[in-house]
Design an enzyme around this catalytic site. Sequence first.
Site, PDB file in Angstrom:
ATOM      1  N   ASP A 241      -7.057   0.358   6.580  1.00 52.38           N
ATOM      2  CA  ASP A 241      -9.112  -0.265   6.279  1.00 52.38           C
ATOM      3  C   ASP A 241      -9.633   0.887   6.863  1.00 52.38           C
ATOM      4  OD1 ASP A 241      -7.922  -1.436   4.157  1.00 52.38           O
ATOM      5  OD2 ASP A 241      -7.424  -3.473   5.096  1.00 52.38           O
TER       6      ASP A 241
ATOM      7  N   ASP B  52      -2.851   1.456  -1.760  1.00 54.34           N
ATOM      8  CA  ASP B  52      -4.391   0.882  -0.866  1.00 54.34           C
ATOM      9  C   ASP B  52      -4.762   2.305  -0.081  1.00 54.34           C
ATOM     10  OD1 ASP B  52      -2.685  -1.009  -1.944  1.00 54.34           O
ATOM     11  OD2 ASP B  52      -4.697  -2.274  -1.596  1.00 54.34           O
TER      12      ASP B  52
HETATM   13  N1  GLY Z   1      -7.457  -2.889  -0.057  1.00 57.99           N
HETATM   14  C1  GLY Z   1      -7.386  -4.585  -0.828  1.00 57.99           C
HETATM   15  C2  GLY Z   1      -7.873  -4.378  -2.067  1.00 57.99           C
HETATM   16  O1  GLY Z   1      -8.137  -3.458  -2.791  1.00 57.99           O
HETATM   17  O2  GLY Z   1      -7.756  -5.835  -2.327  1.00 57.99           O
END
Ligand code: GLY
Length: 407
Positions: free
Chosen positions: A122, A182
Site C-alpha cells: 500500500d 490491488d
Molecule cells: N486495496 C484495498 C481495497 O481495495 O479495499
Amino acid sequence: MNLIKPSLFLVVFILLACNSTKKKVSKPESEKFNLQTSLNKSILKTKETLKGLSSPDSFPRRINSNKINWDFVSVNDWCSGFWPGVLWYAYEASSDHTIKKQAEKFTNPIKTIAYSSAKNHDIGFMVYCSYGNGYRLTGNKEYKKILLSAADTLATLYNPNVGSILSWPSQRSKFQHNTIIDNMMNLELLFWAAKNGGSKRLYEIAKSHAEITMKYMVRDDGAVYHVGSFDEDTGKFLKGYTHQGYANESMWSRGQAWGIYGFSVAYRETGNQAFLETAIKLSNHYINRLPKDRIPYWDFDDPKIPNAPKDASAAAISACGMLELSEFVKDEKLKEKYRNTAQNFIEILSSKEYFSGDTNQALLLHSTGHRPKNSEIDVPIIYADYYYLEALIRLKKIAANAAFAQK
Ligand code: GLY
C-alpha cells in the site's frame, strides 16, 4: 493517476462530456450532468470539509452510517494518501492556492512511509497519490526524493523466486507469498521512479509483477482473483483466493476495477501488447456483467443481488481505468466504447443518487470497503472521492484536447 495525453477525438464526445443527458429521460435542467458544475461542486465541498480539519496527522477515510463527518485514520493506514490526493486534484482543477497549501500540509506527514520499512504494497497508494500528484503539479525536488525512496522501499517486498511483490507480509501464514490484484495500482510508482533517476531494476520488478499477475490471476472468462498464493521458494502458483470478495471464484468489483486500471498503466509503461489485451478483456467482462443502473454491486456474484450493497468506488476506479485504456486502443469504435462507458459511470456518480450533495462531507455515497468483515458497507469512502475527482479531471482534459484537435 492522471496522465492524459493529447489525442484526436470525436466532436460527439465533447458534446457529451460537456453537457450530456439521455434524451428520453427529461431531467430538470439543474439535474443534468455538466462536467464543470460537478467539478465546481466537488471543489467547493472539499473546501468546506477543510474548514473543519485541524490536524494534518489524521486523514479522512470513511463516513459511518448516519454520520455527517469523516472518520479519521493515521498516516499508517492504507488510505492516508487519498485525502492529500483529493486536495491536489482540487488544486489542479481550481488553481486555488489555499487548497495547494492544505495539500502540502496533508502530504508532509506521509514522508515517514517512504522511509520506514515496507509493511505492505500500500506504500504505493499512500505515497504516489499524495507526493506523486504533488510532484506532478509542483515539480518540488524534495517530493521527488521522497518518491524515489518510497519506490525503493516498495521494491524490498519483491521476491525474485516468484517474480512478484509480496503484497501482505502479515498474511503470509494464510496465503504464503501473496500477490493481490490491488497491487497492480502500485506499479506506477516503480515505473515512474525508473524513469526519474531511480534504479532501472524498478522497471523490471514492475514488469515482472504485472506478467505474473496476468499469467496466474486472470481467469479465462476475464474475471480476476483477488489474491494469488505462491510458493515463496519455487514460485509455483498454488491457488487463487478472495479476501474481500464473496468467494474465491467470484468477481469482487473493486478488484476487477484495480485490474482494469493497473493493466492499462502497465501497457502504457511497457508497450507490452498482452497487458493491453488483458485490460480490454477485464473491461469487457466487467461491462458485460454490470447491472441495469451501471454501478456494480460490491461483488458481481453475491447471491443476495439485487439486495446487496453497491460499490461506487469500483465505478470511479474503473472509469479512470477505462479512460486510460481508451488512450491506447487503436480501434476507434473501441476507443469510443471505453470513453463513453467511463463517461456514463461519471454521469451516474454525479447524479443525486450517488453525489452526496448536502448529506455529508464526502463527494460520493454508496461504497463498500470490506463486506466479509462487515466493515464500511454502503458508506462514503475516501478513495471513491479520489478516483471520482481524477475521472472528472481526465474527462475535462480529453474534452479540451479534442476541442484543440478540431481547430
Ligand atoms: N486495496 C484495498 C481495497 O481495495 O479495499
